[in-house]
Design an enzyme around this catalytic site. Structure first.
Site, PDB file in Angstrom:
ATOM      1  CB  CYS A 139      39.112   4.788  27.139  1.00 26.22           C
ATOM      2  SG  CYS A 139      40.897   5.014  27.042  1.00 26.22           S
ATOM      3  CB  CYS A 383      34.622  11.241 -10.428  1.00 29.10           C
ATOM      4  SG  CYS A 383      35.390   9.783 -11.186  1.00 29.10           S
ATOM      5  CB  CYS A 386      41.005   7.513 -13.645  1.00 26.67           C
ATOM      6  SG  CYS A 386      40.942   9.312 -13.899  1.00 26.67           S
TER       7      CYS A 386
END
Length: 433
Positions: A139, A383, A386
């Protein structure tokens, strides 16, 4: 039909889906309803020392990040460990375990960093006949300011020390819950193992501020005009969690150490991905806080159907199967070549692929007057952007075979070569071949 029965550290449960230590596991009524819904196990919300209970804020405790469609992507919380008396929690844990012996029940613990405190609470937890303990070293808010939680988890020496105390003073299996708020997750994992931990769980929440109220000029959630950092969880943290789980699973010093995967598990597929990267089971929190306990039904049926399709009979057949495929960048095949390919039948001519490639990538997608888009292979560096922005999934990446001409480089694709042996690497060696 696939058998989803899970055994983790000798703790049996009907499936690998556990609820993480969090508000959904804070009291008996919640845990019983979770088991009725089908959850295989729970980690009871973190208990602290006997005496005056922890004080939580009485105002908003959560901040959120939503996607464009309103889907909850991430949840920030400033809630602390349980604010219910220790004796009440212990009594309820014992009652639930007595009535639900076939479900896993692990107790999360957080006490000051001294041996007597741990020894004392462990003895009381053992009396409940719970299946194990999880040490909350993660935490990042509230308790960390008191020298607990992430304040322990960020110091490997403390992780090892406390874990060793727990193993010395308890018969119960010990799971160490790790904080992601650290530069190298392998270090505390190694420390936990040295201390005798039976397993690790990860990730705990990420230190964060999710938003700012631009009228009050204060972080949200806002308490009396002020805000603070909290713990971030939910689908948005899953990629970080997957990487950290994989790092521990493939690290020679921690390889084989059982892992309970946490961080954005929302569907059966998320769970399977964690398991493929080395987790034996998963813990869920944000998904339940978003959709309710019955979300486990889809997780169970989805994982079962997937395993049947794959011809898998037990969940352990999934565990770690992707770990050998995780490598470091310098070992990737630099001669592997793909090109974008557009299925014109499925293209809706939205132009998103053209926009992102033209504006932010390599100008490798052309758009005609009628909005037909085509790939300029002489410019495409593969890459994949798209593919990721296409709303109809009509773009795929076509792999060029060895010997095929790469129009961008003007050279045929050759066999495997990584950076360690690449001629551009001043320290190259023949090991890259």
């Amino acid at each position: 039909m696939a058998d989803l029965t899970s055994t983790f550290l000798g703790i049996k449960s009907p499936n690998p889906f556990w609820l993480a230590s969090a508000p959904p596991t804070d009291k008996e009524v919640n845990v019983r309803r979770a088991f009725e819904a089908g959850w295989g196990g729970v980690v009871w919300k973190t208990l602290g020392l006997d005496g005056p209970p922890v004080v939580n804020v009485s105002g908003p405790r959560y901040g959120a990040i939503h996607g464009p469609d309103g889907t909850l992507l991430g949840l920030n919380n400033i809630e602390l460990i349980t604010d219910r008396p220790l004796e009440v929690n212990l009594r309820e844990i014992k009652s639930v375990k007595r009535d639900c012996p076939d479900r896993a029940l692990v107790v999360s613990l957080m006490v000051p960093c001294d041996e007597d405190s741990w020894k004392s609470i462990l003895a009381r937890v053992e009396e409940t006949e719970a299946d194990g303990v999880e040490l909350n070293f993660g935490c990042p808010h509230g308790m960390a300011e008191r020298g607990m939680g992430a304040a322990v988890g960020q110091v490997p020496e403390y992780v090892e020390m406390v874990t060793r105390w727990v193993k010395q003073h308890s018969r119960m299996p010990c799971i160490v819950k790790l904080t992601p708020n650290i530069s190298d997750i392998r270090k505390p994992a190694e420390a936990a193992k040295r201390g005798g931990a039976d397993a690790v769980s990860l990730i705990n929440t990420i230190n964060s501020i999710t938003s700012v109220d631009l009228d009050l000029f204060a972080p949200q959630p806002t308490i009396d005009g002020f805000g603070t950092h909290g713990g971030y969880c939910g689908p948005a943290v899953k990629p970080i969690a997957l990487n950290m789980v994989a790092e521990i699973a493939r690290n020679p010093a921690t390889r084989g150490l059982p892992i309970s995967g946490i961080g954005g598990v929302t569907t059966w597929r998320d769970a399977a991905e964690f398991m493929a990267l080395g987790a034996s089971n998963v813990q869920v929190c944000t998904a339940v806080m978003t959709y309710g306990f019955k979300i486990v039904e889809e997780m169970i049926s989805g994982l079962s159907d997937y395993m049947d399709r794959k011809g898998l009979t037990e969940t352990r057949e999934i565990v770690g199967r992707a770990v050998p495929k995780v490598t470091d960048w310098q070992y990737l095949n630099l001669n592997y070549t793909t090109k974008a390919s557009i299925n014109q039948d499925d293209c809706i001519k939205c132009g998103r692929c053209h926009i992102v490639c033209e504006d932010t990538s390599h100008q490798a997608i052309a758009m005609a007057a009628d909005r037909t888009v085509t790939v300029k292979e002489e410019e495409c560096v593969a890459c994949n952007l798209c593919v990721e922005v296409c709303p109809t999934n009509c773009i795929t990446m076509r792999e060029l075979s060895e010997g095929e001409l790469d129009q961008r480089t003007g050279k045929p694709v050759s066999d495997y070569l990584n950076w360690t042996g690449h001629p551009n690497n001043p320290m190259a060696s023949t090991s890259g071949k």
